[in-house]
Motif scaffolding. Structure first.
Motif, PDB file in Angstrom:
ATOM      1  N   LEU A 255       0.840  -1.194   0.000  1.00 45.04           N
ATOM      2  CA  LEU A 255       0.000   0.000   0.000  1.00 45.04           C
ATOM      3  C   LEU A 255       0.878   1.248   0.000  1.00 45.04           C
ATOM      4  O   LEU A 255       1.749   1.376   0.870  1.00 45.04           O
ATOM      5  N   PRO A 256       0.688   2.153  -0.941  1.00 50.34           N
ATOM      6  CA  PRO A 256       1.513   3.375  -0.963  1.00 50.34           C
ATOM      7  C   PRO A 256       1.068   4.360   0.123  1.00 50.34           C
ATOM      8  O   PRO A 256       0.223   5.225  -0.109  1.00 50.34           O
ATOM      9  N   GLY A 257       1.606   4.220   1.309  1.00 48.22           N
ATOM     10  CA  GLY A 257       1.201   5.026   2.456  1.00 48.22           C
ATOM     11  C   GLY A 257       1.651   6.479   2.310  1.00 48.22           C
ATOM     12  O   GLY A 257       2.727   6.768   1.795  1.00 48.22           O
ATOM     13  N   ILE A 258       0.811   7.358   2.795  1.00 51.93           N
ATOM     14  CA  ILE A 258       1.137   8.790   2.766  1.00 51.93           C
ATOM     15  C   ILE A 258       2.138   9.104   3.872  1.00 51.93           C
ATOM     16  O   ILE A 258       3.027   9.944   3.702  1.00 51.93           O
ATOM     17  N   THR A 259       2.047   8.380   4.989  1.00 43.01           N
ATOM     18  CA  THR A 259       3.054   8.532   6.043  1.00 43.01           C
ATOM     19  C   THR A 259       4.405   8.007   5.527  1.00 43.01           C
ATOM     20  O   THR A 259       5.446   8.611   5.795  1.00 43.01           O
ATOM     21  N   ARG A 260       4.373   6.895   4.796  1.00 43.66           N
ATOM     22  CA  ARG A 260       5.592   6.343   4.183  1.00 43.66           C
ATOM     23  C   ARG A 260       6.257   7.394   3.296  1.00 43.66           C
ATOM     24  O   ARG A 260       7.443   7.689   3.421  1.00 43.66           O
ATOM     25  N   ARG A 261       5.450   7.961   2.379  1.00 41.18           N
ATOM     26  CA  ARG A 261       5.955   8.975   1.438  1.00 41.18           C
ATOM     27  C   ARG A 261       6.551  10.159   2.202  1.00 41.18           C
ATOM     28  O   ARG A 261       7.603  10.681   1.846  1.00 41.18           O
ATOM     29  N   SER A 262       5.864  10.582   3.259  1.00 37.93           N
ATOM     30  CA  SER A 262       6.330  11.744   4.021  1.00 37.93           C
ATOM     31  C   SER A 262       7.638  11.416   4.747  1.00 37.93           C
ATOM     32  O   SER A 262       8.562  12.239   4.773  1.00 37.93           O
ATOM     33  N   CYS A 263       7.729  10.217   5.328  1.00 36.76           N
ATOM     34  CA  CYS A 263       8.963   9.806   6.022  1.00 36.76           C
ATOM     35  C   CYS A 263      10.132   9.742   5.037  1.00 36.76           C
ATOM     36  O   CYS A 263      11.234  10.206   5.362  1.00 36.76           O
ATOM     37  N   LEU A 264       9.900   9.174   3.867  1.00 38.10           N
ATOM     38  CA  LEU A 264      11.001   9.034   2.904  1.00 38.10           C
ATOM     39  C   LEU A 264      11.511  10.404   2.466  1.00 38.10           C
ATOM     40  O   LEU A 264      12.718  10.615   2.321  1.00 38.10           O
ATOM     41  N   GLN A 265      10.588  11.342   2.289  1.00 37.92           N
ATOM     42  CA  GLN A 265      10.992  12.707   1.915  1.00 37.92           C
ATOM     43  C   GLN A 265      11.859  13.330   3.020  1.00 37.92           C
ATOM     44  O   GLN A 265      12.919  13.890   2.746  1.00 37.92           O
ATOM     45  N   LEU A 266      11.396  13.202   4.267  1.00 35.85           N
ATOM     46  CA  LEU A 266      12.165  13.767   5.384  1.00 35.85           C
ATOM     47  C   LEU A 266      13.547  13.115   5.461  1.00 35.85           C
ATOM     48  O   LEU A 266      14.565  13.800   5.592  1.00 35.85           O
ATOM     49  N   LEU A 267      13.573  11.789   5.369  1.00 36.97           N
ATOM     50  CA  LEU A 267      14.844  11.057   5.510  1.00 36.97           C
ATOM     51  C   LEU A 267      15.834  11.450   4.417  1.00 36.97           C
ATOM     52  O   LEU A 267      17.027  11.643   4.675  1.00 36.97           O
ATOM     53  N   ARG A 268      15.332  11.604   3.194  1.00 39.18           N
ATOM     54  CA  ARG A 268      16.221  12.014   2.093  1.00 39.18           C
ATOM     55  C   ARG A 268      16.736  13.428   2.346  1.00 39.18           C
ATOM     56  O   ARG A 268      17.917  13.719   2.137  1.00 39.18           O
ATOM     57  N   ASP A 269      15.834  14.301   2.812  1.00 34.46           N
ATOM     58  CA  ASP A 269      16.242  15.684   3.064  1.00 34.46           C
ATOM     59  C   ASP A 269      17.217  15.779   4.237  1.00 34.46           C
ATOM     60  O   ASP A 269      18.008  16.716   4.307  1.00 34.46           O
ATOM     61  N   TRP A 270      17.157  14.824   5.147  1.00 33.76           N
ATOM     62  CA  TRP A 270      18.118  14.799   6.259  1.00 33.76           C
ATOM     63  C   TRP A 270      19.436  14.157   5.849  1.00 33.76           C
ATOM     64  O   TRP A 270      20.356  14.048   6.661  1.00 33.76           O
ATOM     65  N   GLY A 271      19.505  13.682   4.608  1.00 37.60           N
ATOM     66  CA  GLY A 271      20.771  13.159   4.092  1.00 37.60           C
ATOM     67  C   GLY A 271      20.993  11.667   4.269  1.00 37.60           C
ATOM     68  O   GLY A 271      22.089  11.170   3.999  1.00 37.60           O
ATOM     69  N   TYR A 272      19.973  10.931   4.697  1.00 39.90           N
ATOM     70  CA  TYR A 272      20.154   9.479   4.819  1.00 39.90           C
ATOM     71  C   TYR A 272      20.096   8.826   3.436  1.00 39.90           C
ATOM     72  O   TYR A 272      19.283   9.220   2.603  1.00 39.90           O
ATOM     73  N   PRO A 273      20.933   7.816   3.210  1.00 42.66           N
ATOM     74  CA  PRO A 273      20.730   7.009   2.005  1.00 42.66           C
ATOM     75  C   PRO A 273      19.428   6.222   2.161  1.00 42.66           C
ATOM     76  O   PRO A 273      19.226   5.572   3.192  1.00 42.66           O
ATOM     77  N   VAL A 274      18.528   6.327   1.174  1.00 41.49           N
ATOM     78  CA  VAL A 274      17.233   5.652   1.247  1.00 41.49           C
ATOM     79  C   VAL A 274      17.135   4.654   0.106  1.00 41.49           C
ATOM     80  O   VAL A 274      17.326   5.017  -1.057  1.00 41.49           O
ATOM     81  N   GLU A 275      16.874   3.411   0.436  1.00 40.14           N
ATOM     82  CA  GLU A 275      16.759   2.361  -0.583  1.00 40.14           C
ATOM     83  C   GLU A 275      15.341   1.813  -0.598  1.00 40.14           C
ATOM     84  O   GLU A 275      14.901   1.200   0.363  1.00 40.14           O
ATOM     85  N   GLU A 276      14.625   2.041  -1.708  1.00 40.52           N
ATOM     86  CA  GLU A 276      13.318   1.405  -1.914  1.00 40.52           C
ATOM     87  C   GLU A 276      13.590   0.220  -2.824  1.00 40.52           C
ATOM     88  O   GLU A 276      13.879   0.392  -3.997  1.00 40.52           O
ATOM     89  N   ARG A 277      13.505  -0.969  -2.269  1.00 42.72           N
ATOM     90  CA  ARG A 277      13.878  -2.156  -3.036  1.00 42.72           C
ATOM     91  C   ARG A 277      13.227  -3.390  -2.422  1.00 42.72           C
ATOM     92  O   ARG A 277      12.518  -3.295  -1.423  1.00 42.72           O
ATOM     93  N   LEU A 278      13.469  -4.561  -3.029  1.00 37.34           N
ATOM     94  CA  LEU A 278      13.012  -5.800  -2.410  1.00 37.34           C
ATOM     95  C   LEU A 278      13.887  -6.058  -1.187  1.00 37.34           C
ATOM     96  O   LEU A 278      15.106  -5.903  -1.254  1.00 37.34           O
ATOM     97  N   VAL A 279      13.257  -6.417  -0.064  1.00 37.45           N
ATOM     98  CA  VAL A 279      13.984  -6.646   1.187  1.00 37.45           C
ATOM     99  C   VAL A 279      13.607  -8.039   1.682  1.00 37.45           C
ATOM    100  O   VAL A 279      12.424  -8.313   1.902  1.00 37.45           O
TER     101      VAL A 279
END
Ligand code: PLP
Length: 355
Positions: A255-279
């Motif tokens: 499910l494409p969560g809006i909280t998910r989307r918001s967290c990923l944006q914040l994390l990228r803006d804080w400089g964390y490497p973010v990987e959306e992939r199969l885990v």
């Protein structure tokens, strides 16, 4: 601009004490309704007293579950005003769900204005105690009186609201979650990316089993190989592994969560490497064994972020961050809740006042 007729409730209910509120049991005085009929489109948006719906037993929704819903919240700001969080994202996702379930598209402005108008009428119901909010549940049901298996020709869009107490009234305690090997929530090609009641019906059995074993949530594996992590309970899931943020990519069953989307944006803006992939579950438990599973948390509108303290999978156990909330999880929680409740600036323009 849409103007909706308002039929006021004759008597208003007493507002409950937010400290003793149980989620989803108490509803406000009014609801929003909008009908769809083939040839006419969506029509007759209106606000009416909250009350029972009158439907024939043959209504399609009862038999073939042609139904979609959303979940969002209205928040009381320190200045007393009420605001929504990324509401257009909910409306767009509702339409994505509609598309999959063969329900006609809602005009986005009409749906958003209906939700806003209802929350405005009910604004006294938005509690002001810390962490409380008004939960908003828009949903659409197929109303044709017919057992034939085809798309309905008539629908009802309805929005109801309930005040909710603070999710973390007892402090943010990390939860124990269990990897489910048997049942799956969704498959690619199915309805996993939509918010439809059927997905939830299929998830209840595993949830009950996990609870019996003392776990709070199920960690879902993919429906084909049962190897890849998809979601936790009805939340998206993220991990901090060896310094990087790792989260399942949106394959169609997530499910494409809006909280998910918001967290990923914040994390990228804080400089964390973010990987959306199969885990894989395997790599997470291996990372935990190697001391590299730094943090794990779920994301969703209800909890915002929900830290995971321990994971179980068959006989394996993985403890996360000593069972306490980690710094990234905490920072995400503080930042998002700060924006939602208006105690922090909103540099992304995510919030929308109801009036
Ligand atoms: C609603 C939902 C989520 C979270 O979505 P948000 O928009 O962040 O609330 C995650 N997974 C499932 C299965 C859901 O139904």
């Amino acid at each position: 601009m849409y103007e909706f007729p308002i039929q006021r409730a004759a008597t208003l209910k007493d507002k409950p004490d937010p400290k003793t509120l149980v989620f989803g049991k108490v509803f406000t005085d009014h609801m929003f309704l909008l009908n769809y009929d083939a040839g006419q489109g969506w029509h007759d948006g209106r606000i009416v007293p909250y009350g029972d719906l009158n439907l024939p037993p043959s209504a399609m929704v009862f038999h073939y579950a042609q139904e979609v819903f959303e979940g969002m919240k209205a928040y009381r700001r320190p200045d007393g005003k009420v605001q929504l969080f990324r509401p257009m994202d909910n409306v767009r996702r509702l339409n994505d769900s509609c598309e999959r379930l063969c329900i006609p598209q809602l005009p986005e402005d009409l749906a958003l204005e209906g939700i806003r108008a209802l929350v405005k009428v009910e604004q006294d119901w938005v509690p002001s105690e810390p962490g409380t909010s008004l939960y908003i549940r828009p949903f659409i049901i197929a109303t044709d009186a017919s057992l034939g298996v085809h798309a309905s020709h008539s629908y009802l869009f309805c929005v109801i609201c309930c005040p909710v107490g603070a999710y973390y009234a007892e402090g943010i305690n990390p939860v124990r979650i269990y990897v489910e090997n048997e049942d799956v929530r969704a498959v690619r090609g199915g309805t996993g990316y939509t918010k439809c009641g059927g997905n939830y019906a299929a998830s209840i059995r595993a949830g009950e089993r996990a609870e019996e074993q003392g776990y709070a949530q199920v960690l879902w594996l993919d429906g084909v190989e049962r190897k890849y992590i998809e979601e936790v309970g009805s939340m998206n899931v993220m991990f901090k592994v060896d310094g990087a943020i790792v989260t399942p990519k949106l394959t169609g069953s997530v499910l494409p969560g809006i909280t998910r989307r918001s967290c990923l944006q914040l994390l990228r803006d804080w400089g964390y490497p973010v990987e959306e992939r199969l885990v894989t579950a395997q790599e997470l438990f291996d990372a935990a064994d190697a001391g590299k599973l730094d943090e794990a948390w779920g994301t969703g509108t209800a909890a915002v972020v929900s830290p995971i303290g321990e994971m179980g999978w068959n006989e394996r156990k993985a403890e996360v961050n000593g069972g306490v909330i980690g710094p990234v999880t905490q920072k995400l929680y503080d930042t998002l809740t700060g924006i939602q409740w208006g105690t922090q600036p909103d540099p992304y323009g995510w919030t929308m006042p109801v009036d």
